[in-house]
Write a protein that holds these residues in place. Structure first.
Motif, PDB file in Angstrom:
ATOM      1  N   ILE A 223       0.872  -1.189   0.000  1.00 55.39           N
ATOM      2  CA  ILE A 223       0.000   0.000   0.000  1.00 55.39           C
ATOM      3  C   ILE A 223       0.900   1.228   0.000  1.00 55.39           C
ATOM      4  O   ILE A 223       1.797   1.347   0.848  1.00 55.39           O
ATOM      5  N   GLU A 224       0.643   2.149  -0.925  1.00 55.08           N
ATOM      6  CA  GLU A 224       1.480   3.350  -0.994  1.00 55.08           C
ATOM      7  C   GLU A 224       1.089   4.324   0.115  1.00 55.08           C
ATOM      8  O   GLU A 224      -0.092   4.629   0.295  1.00 55.08           O
ATOM      9  N   THR A 225       2.079   4.803   0.854  1.00 60.02           N
ATOM     10  CA  THR A 225       1.836   5.821   1.877  1.00 60.02           C
ATOM     11  C   THR A 225       2.944   6.865   1.769  1.00 60.02           C
ATOM     12  O   THR A 225       3.967   6.630   1.123  1.00 60.02           O
ATOM     13  N   SER A 226       2.725   7.989   2.438  1.00 56.37           N
ATOM     14  CA  SER A 226       3.746   9.041   2.400  1.00 56.37           C
ATOM     15  C   SER A 226       5.028   8.600   3.103  1.00 56.37           C
ATOM     16  O   SER A 226       6.083   9.199   2.911  1.00 56.37           O
ATOM     17  N   GLU A 227       4.965   7.532   3.905  1.00 54.32           N
ATOM     18  CA  GLU A 227       6.150   7.026   4.610  1.00 54.32           C
ATOM     19  C   GLU A 227       6.875   5.940   3.819  1.00 54.32           C
ATOM     20  O   GLU A 227       7.952   5.502   4.218  1.00 54.32           O
ATOM     21  N   GLY A 228       6.258   5.447   2.752  1.00 49.29           N
ATOM     22  CA  GLY A 228       6.843   4.352   1.976  1.00 49.29           C
ATOM     23  C   GLY A 228       5.770   3.323   1.658  1.00 49.29           C
ATOM     24  O   GLY A 228       4.585   3.528   1.957  1.00 49.29           O
ATOM     25  N   TRP A 229       6.171   2.203   1.075  1.00 49.41           N
ATOM     26  CA  TRP A 229       5.235   1.124   0.747  1.00 49.41           C
ATOM     27  C   TRP A 229       4.979   0.279   1.982  1.00 49.41           C
ATOM     28  O   TRP A 229       5.923  -0.316   2.523  1.00 49.41           O
ATOM     29  N   LEU A 230       3.745   0.225   2.406  1.00 45.39           N
ATOM     30  CA  LEU A 230       3.404  -0.590   3.580  1.00 45.39           C
ATOM     31  C   LEU A 230       3.164  -2.021   3.109  1.00 45.39           C
ATOM     32  O   LEU A 230       2.272  -2.281   2.301  1.00 45.39           O
TER      33      LEU A 230
END
Ligand code: BMA
Length: 339
Positions: A223-230
């Protein structure tokens, strides 16, 4: 409100249950009515587990691992209004080659289903002179076109990223042996066209933490997030009584996903309920998909339980990202580019 963002299409309607009053350890909780798919769901299919779903036309559609009564696994299509109650097609998914001729494998298991741009891709473990990865595409869930086999045997547990990174498709996979593989790390490969794969990199290996010290493998599409790929993945412990499969969490660099930014040192979910501990193969929680919504931050994790059932677990993405960061231990092998 958290400053961490999930970058994904909105999903107004998805399976959800609020957190129970008391949860211990990771902020992940099970659906109270688990398992959502019970034994003998379709004539000729004894068990459905390790399966993947996506939102489709305001409802849900999925590719399910069905173990037939002859013991051989294949993939079946299922449809659902709510993501919880599923209707399965009785016939296996019929795969054709690019000319429309039948191109059926002898077996198919552990499917992932990932939408990239306007196409849905199925990735599964298949026979190719030994276990390897099958890849097929569809846009209408009526015609399923099987593409070139991406990897040489032996390989298992492949999962595609939901978008291209630096112009290429990205696939996680777990090279293995011909048996029940008592080892295994996660690698990443990229392709401009889904035919030619290369730039292979090591992403992460088994860890000294015992719950994932035997082998690990990709789980749900990142899952794309602002912190990286979860990434929800599976980690395996080899006990004197057999393997135990738990769900772990890591965050990979957005532009360079072979680099692990954070990796939770403890499992997020481990077999504790009867349907996870007891079944055809007991003590297995095996994640294959998530449904998620950026507005509410909700994530529903679909996981196979004990090679017999499908379970659902929930979390809020910002809480899980914080939890992974707080409990993160990375080592050189994780942090480096993996060349
Ligand atoms: C792995 C895969 C999974 C299965 C797990 C536990 O090797 O075959 O499909 O869930 O073993 O049996």
């Amino acid at each position: 409100m958290s400053s961490i963002k999930m970058i994904a299409p909105k999903l107004d309607k998805m399976p959800w249950q609020e957190r129970p009053e008391k949860i211990v350890n990771a902020p992940v909780w099970r659906y109270k009515e688990n398992p959502i798919i019970n034994r003998n769901p379709v004539e000729g299919v004894a068990r459905i587990f390790n399966s993947a779903v996506v939102p489709y036309e305001g409802k849900f559609i999925g590719v399910f691992r069905g173990e037939q009564t002859n013991g051989v696994s294949f993939i079946y299509l299922g449809r659902s209004e709510d993501g919880i109650h599923w209707n399965f097609e009785k016939e296996k998914i019929q795969l054709v080659d690019e000319k429309g001729e039948p191109f059926m494998p002898n077996y198919a298991y552990d499917p992932r289903l990932v939408k990239v741009e306007d196409t849905y891709y199925i990735i599964w473990c298949t026979d190719f002179y030994g276990a390897s990865i099958g890849l097929a595409k569809t846009t209408d869930f009526k015609t399923f076109t099987r593409l070139e086999t991406p990897f040489l045997p032996f390989n298992r547990n492949a999962v595609l990223f939901p978008r291209k990174v630096n112009g290429n498709f990205m696939m996680l996979s777990r090279p293995s042996d011909s048996g029940h593989t008592p080892f295994g790390d996660i690698f990443i490969s990229e392709s401009p066209d889904l035919t030619y794969w290369g730039k292979h990199r090591h992403v992460m290996g088994r860890a000294p933490e015992w719950w994932e010290s035997l082998k690990i493998g990709g789980g749900a599409a990142p899952i794309e997030t602002s912190e990286g790929w979860l990434l929800f993945y599976h980690g395996v412990s080899g006990t004197c009584n057999g393997y135990v499969y738990s769900i772990g969490g890591a965050i990979l660099d957005l532009e360079n996903p072979s680099k692990v930014l954070y990796r939770c040192d403890s499992w997020l979910l481990t077999p504790e309920e009867w349907y996870e501990e007891r079944g055809f193969v007991g003590n297995v929680c095996f994640p294959c998909a998530t449904l998620h919504d950026p507005d509410t931050g909700r994530i529903a994790i679909y996981y196979g339980a004990a090679d017999s059932y499908v379970g659902l677990a929930f979390c809020y993405f910002d809480e899980i990202v914080e939890y992974i960061k707080k409990h993160s231990v990375t080592r050189y092998d994780d942090e480096c580019i993996g060349r």
